[in-house]
Design an enzyme around this catalytic site. Structure first.
Site, PDB file in Angstrom:
ATOM      1  N   HIS A 280      82.422 170.277  -7.065  1.00 17.46           N
ATOM      2  CA  HIS A 280      82.058 168.851  -7.035  1.00 17.46           C
ATOM      3  C   HIS A 280      81.113 168.591  -5.858  1.00 17.46           C
ATOM      4  O   HIS A 280      81.405 168.951  -4.716  1.00 17.46           O
ATOM      5  CB  HIS A 280      83.351 168.037  -6.877  1.00 17.46           C
ATOM      6  CG  HIS A 280      83.200 166.557  -6.973  1.00 17.46           C
ATOM      7  ND1 HIS A 280      83.156 165.877  -8.175  1.00 17.46           N
ATOM      8  CD2 HIS A 280      83.099 165.602  -6.009  1.00 17.46           C
ATOM      9  CE1 HIS A 280      83.048 164.579  -7.951  1.00 17.46           C
ATOM     10  NE2 HIS A 280      82.999 164.384  -6.640  1.00 17.46           N
TER      11      HIS A 280
ATOM     12  N   ASP B  53      78.963 165.652  -3.814  1.00 14.94           N
ATOM     13  CA  ASP B  53      78.904 164.201  -3.571  1.00 14.94           C
ATOM     14  C   ASP B  53      77.588 163.798  -2.910  1.00 14.94           C
ATOM     15  O   ASP B  53      77.383 164.066  -1.733  1.00 14.94           O
ATOM     16  CB  ASP B  53      80.058 163.795  -2.653  1.00 14.94           C
ATOM     17  CG  ASP B  53      81.399 163.877  -3.357  1.00 14.94           C
ATOM     18  OD1 ASP B  53      81.588 163.162  -4.352  1.00 14.94           O
ATOM     19  OD2 ASP B  53      82.253 164.665  -2.911  1.00 14.94           O
TER      20      ASP B  53
ATOM     21  N   MET C 236      87.682 156.673  -9.567  1.00 19.35           N
ATOM     22  CA  MET C 236      87.808 156.805  -8.106  1.00 19.35           C
ATOM     23  C   MET C 236      89.191 156.318  -7.683  1.00 19.35           C
ATOM     24  O   MET C 236      89.592 155.200  -8.012  1.00 19.35           O
ATOM     25  CB  MET C 236      86.734 155.962  -7.393  1.00 19.35           C
ATOM     26  CG  MET C 236      85.320 156.498  -7.494  1.00 19.35           C
ATOM     27  SD  MET C 236      85.123 158.238  -7.042  1.00 19.35           S
ATOM     28  CE  MET C 236      85.717 158.264  -5.353  1.00 19.35           C
TER      29      MET C 236
ATOM     30  N   MET D 111      76.624 158.795  -5.731  1.00 26.48           N
ATOM     31  CA  MET D 111      77.014 157.487  -5.192  1.00 26.48           C
ATOM     32  C   MET D 111      75.756 156.846  -4.633  1.00 26.48           C
ATOM     33  O   MET D 111      75.579 156.699  -3.424  1.00 26.48           O
ATOM     34  CB  MET D 111      78.085 157.682  -4.107  1.00 26.48           C
ATOM     35  CG  MET D 111      79.438 158.024  -4.694  1.00 26.48           C
ATOM     36  SD  MET D 111      80.533 158.764  -3.477  1.00 26.48           S
ATOM     37  CE  MET D 111      80.050 160.468  -3.671  1.00 26.48           C
TER      38      MET D 111
ATOM     39  N   ASP E 270      89.236 161.313  -8.464  1.00 25.84           N
ATOM     40  CA  ASP E 270      88.595 161.738  -7.217  1.00 25.84           C
ATOM     41  C   ASP E 270      89.028 160.848  -6.055  1.00 25.84           C
ATOM     42  O   ASP E 270      88.793 159.649  -6.077  1.00 25.84           O
ATOM     43  CB  ASP E 270      87.072 161.640  -7.437  1.00 25.84           C
ATOM     44  CG  ASP E 270      86.241 162.070  -6.240  1.00 25.84           C
ATOM     45  OD1 ASP E 270      86.801 162.569  -5.257  1.00 25.84           O
ATOM     46  OD2 ASP E 270      85.002 161.894  -6.319  1.00 25.84           O
TER      47      ASP E 270
ATOM     48  N   SER F 295      85.680 169.529  -3.720  1.00 23.91           N
ATOM     49  CA  SER F 295      84.519 168.767  -3.257  1.00 23.91           C
ATOM     50  C   SER F 295      83.970 169.378  -1.973  1.00 23.91           C
ATOM     51  O   SER F 295      84.641 169.398  -0.936  1.00 23.91           O
ATOM     52  CB  SER F 295      84.916 167.309  -3.013  1.00 23.91           C
ATOM     53  OG  SER F 295      83.906 166.681  -2.255  1.00 23.91           O
TER      54      SER F 295
ATOM     55  N   HIS G 249      78.300 164.101  -8.358  1.00 27.24           N
ATOM     56  CA  HIS G 249      78.763 162.713  -8.297  1.00 27.24           C
ATOM     57  C   HIS G 249      77.769 161.921  -7.459  1.00 27.24           C
ATOM     58  O   HIS G 249      77.712 162.077  -6.243  1.00 27.24           O
ATOM     59  CB  HIS G 249      80.173 162.709  -7.666  1.00 27.24           C
ATOM     60  CG  HIS G 249      80.744 161.355  -7.443  1.00 27.24           C
ATOM     61  ND1 HIS G 249      81.849 161.139  -6.638  1.00 27.24           N
ATOM     62  CD2 HIS G 249      80.395 160.121  -7.918  1.00 27.24           C
ATOM     63  CE1 HIS G 249      82.141 159.854  -6.624  1.00 27.24           C
ATOM     64  NE2 HIS G 249      81.279 159.213  -7.383  1.00 27.24           N
TER      65      HIS G 249
ATOM     66  N   MET H 207      75.260 160.786  -1.539  1.00 22.49           N
ATOM     67  CA  MET H 207      75.381 159.376  -1.102  1.00 22.49           C
ATOM     68  C   MET H 207      74.059 158.912  -0.499  1.00 22.49           C
ATOM     69  O   MET H 207      73.356 159.711   0.109  1.00 22.49           O
ATOM     70  CB  MET H 207      76.461 159.258  -0.022  1.00 22.49           C
ATOM     71  CG  MET H 207      77.810 159.788  -0.434  1.00 22.49           C
ATOM     72  SD  MET H 207      78.978 159.621   0.933  1.00 22.49           S
ATOM     73  CE  MET H 207      80.339 160.588   0.294  1.00 22.49           C
TER      74      MET H 207
HETATM   75  C1  DX5 Z   1      84.539 160.293  -1.861  1.00 27.12           C
HETATM   76  C2  DX5 Z   1      84.032 161.442  -2.666  1.00 27.12           C
HETATM   77  C3  DX5 Z   1      85.059 162.465  -2.901  1.00 27.12           C
HETATM   78  C4  DX5 Z   1      85.623 163.113  -1.660  1.00 27.12           C
HETATM   79  C5  DX5 Z   1      87.064 163.391  -1.968  1.00 27.12           C
HETATM   80  O1  DX5 Z   1      83.613 159.294  -1.832  1.00 27.12           O
HETATM   81  O2  DX5 Z   1      83.561 161.001  -3.929  1.00 27.12           O
HETATM   82  O3  DX5 Z   1      84.629 163.454  -3.834  1.00 27.12           O
HETATM   83  O4  DX5 Z   1      84.971 164.290  -1.275  1.00 27.12           O
HETATM   84  O5  DX5 Z   1      87.660 163.854  -0.815  1.00 27.12           O
HETATM   85  P1  DX5 Z   1      89.234 163.831  -0.597  1.00 27.12           P
HETATM   86  O6  DX5 Z   1      89.832 164.763  -1.614  1.00 27.12           O
HETATM   87  O7  DX5 Z   1      89.366 164.355   0.810  1.00 27.12           O
HETATM   88  O8  DX5 Z   1      89.704 162.421  -0.737  1.00 27.12           O
HETATM   89 ZN    ZN Z   2      83.204 162.588  -5.472  1.00 28.93          ZN
END
Ligand code: DX5
Ligand code: ZN
Length: 216
Positions: free
Chosen positions: A33, A35, A137, A68, A175, A8, A66, A37
């Protein structure tokens, strides 16, 4: 199938993202990956389409995005235009999930549905036939580097059982808080794809850490 590793980029160095993407390109990572948000669905804001597009231009691995965010169905064309391979939307953010996953596939991407830690897998009973992957998650979404929620191992095993009973080949991605120890237990429970942020990017040798995760 040998399991996949999807580092990620949220835990990368935002001043030197190109270097991090090149590290991923030269590593044994299978996917990257990303993320996204919005500060509404989760209590944090990460990055949006300009960053996705820029990374998409230099990344040689399939991008696993991903989202969010609320109303992710509004941004299917933007995610597709970035060159994404997989688009993950949250179950909790989609009122018409079947319509959304169908539109994701029509846009040429694989469709993933993501569950927050509190969302039961039984809710997937009728959508499982129409998605390529389920993302479980194992932390509450919004931040990298959080503590792994133990219950996720048993949840993974139950989801694997549900997929097999239906005769499907849906991938299970997990994840949050994944490292060599939690990763091993998730793979034993039936996970196919591990997302790893902090444990890769904050290790002394990220490329070597990815190799070790591949060898689990
Ligand atoms: C959290 C994200 C993850 C995050 C995971 O909301 O969706 O993808 O980057 O990070 P680690 O592996 O550090 O928990
Ligand atoms: Zn993620």
């Amino acid at each position: 199938m040998k399991h996949l590793i999807s580092p990620s980029l949220l835990s990368g160095d935002f001043l030197h993202l190109q270097e991090d993407v090149e590290m991923i390109n030269n590593s044994e990572a299978d996917w990257l990956h990303m993320d996204v948000m919005d500060g509404v669905f989760v209590p944090n804001i990460s990055f949006g389409f300009p960053v996705l597009n820029a990374v998409g231009k230099v990344c040689k691995k399939p991008m696993d995005v991903h989202l969010m965010i609320v109303e992710p169905q509004k941004f299917i064309p933007e995610v597709a235009a970035s060159g994404a391979y997989m688009m993950n939307v949250h179950y909790e953010a989609c009122l018409h999930l079947h319509r959304t996953v169908t539109a994701i596939r029509e846009a040429g991407m694989k469709a993933g549905v993501t569950l927050n830690p509190h969302t039961p897998i039984t809710l997937l009973e009728d959508i499982l036939y129409d998605v390529d992957m389920v993302l479980l998650m194992s932390v509450n979404p919004g931040f990298g580097g959080q503590k792994f929620i133990e219950h996720s191992v048993e949840k993974t095993a139950r989801l694997k059982d549900m997929i097999e009973r239906k005769g499907l080949h849906t991938l299970i991605q997990v994840d949050g808080g994944v490292n060599l120890e939690t990763g091993k237990r998730l793979l034993d429970a039936g996970a196919d794809v591990l997302v790893v942020g902090n444990f890769v990017f904050n290790s002394p040798d990220p490329c070597q850490t990815i190799k070790e995760l591949k060898e689990l």
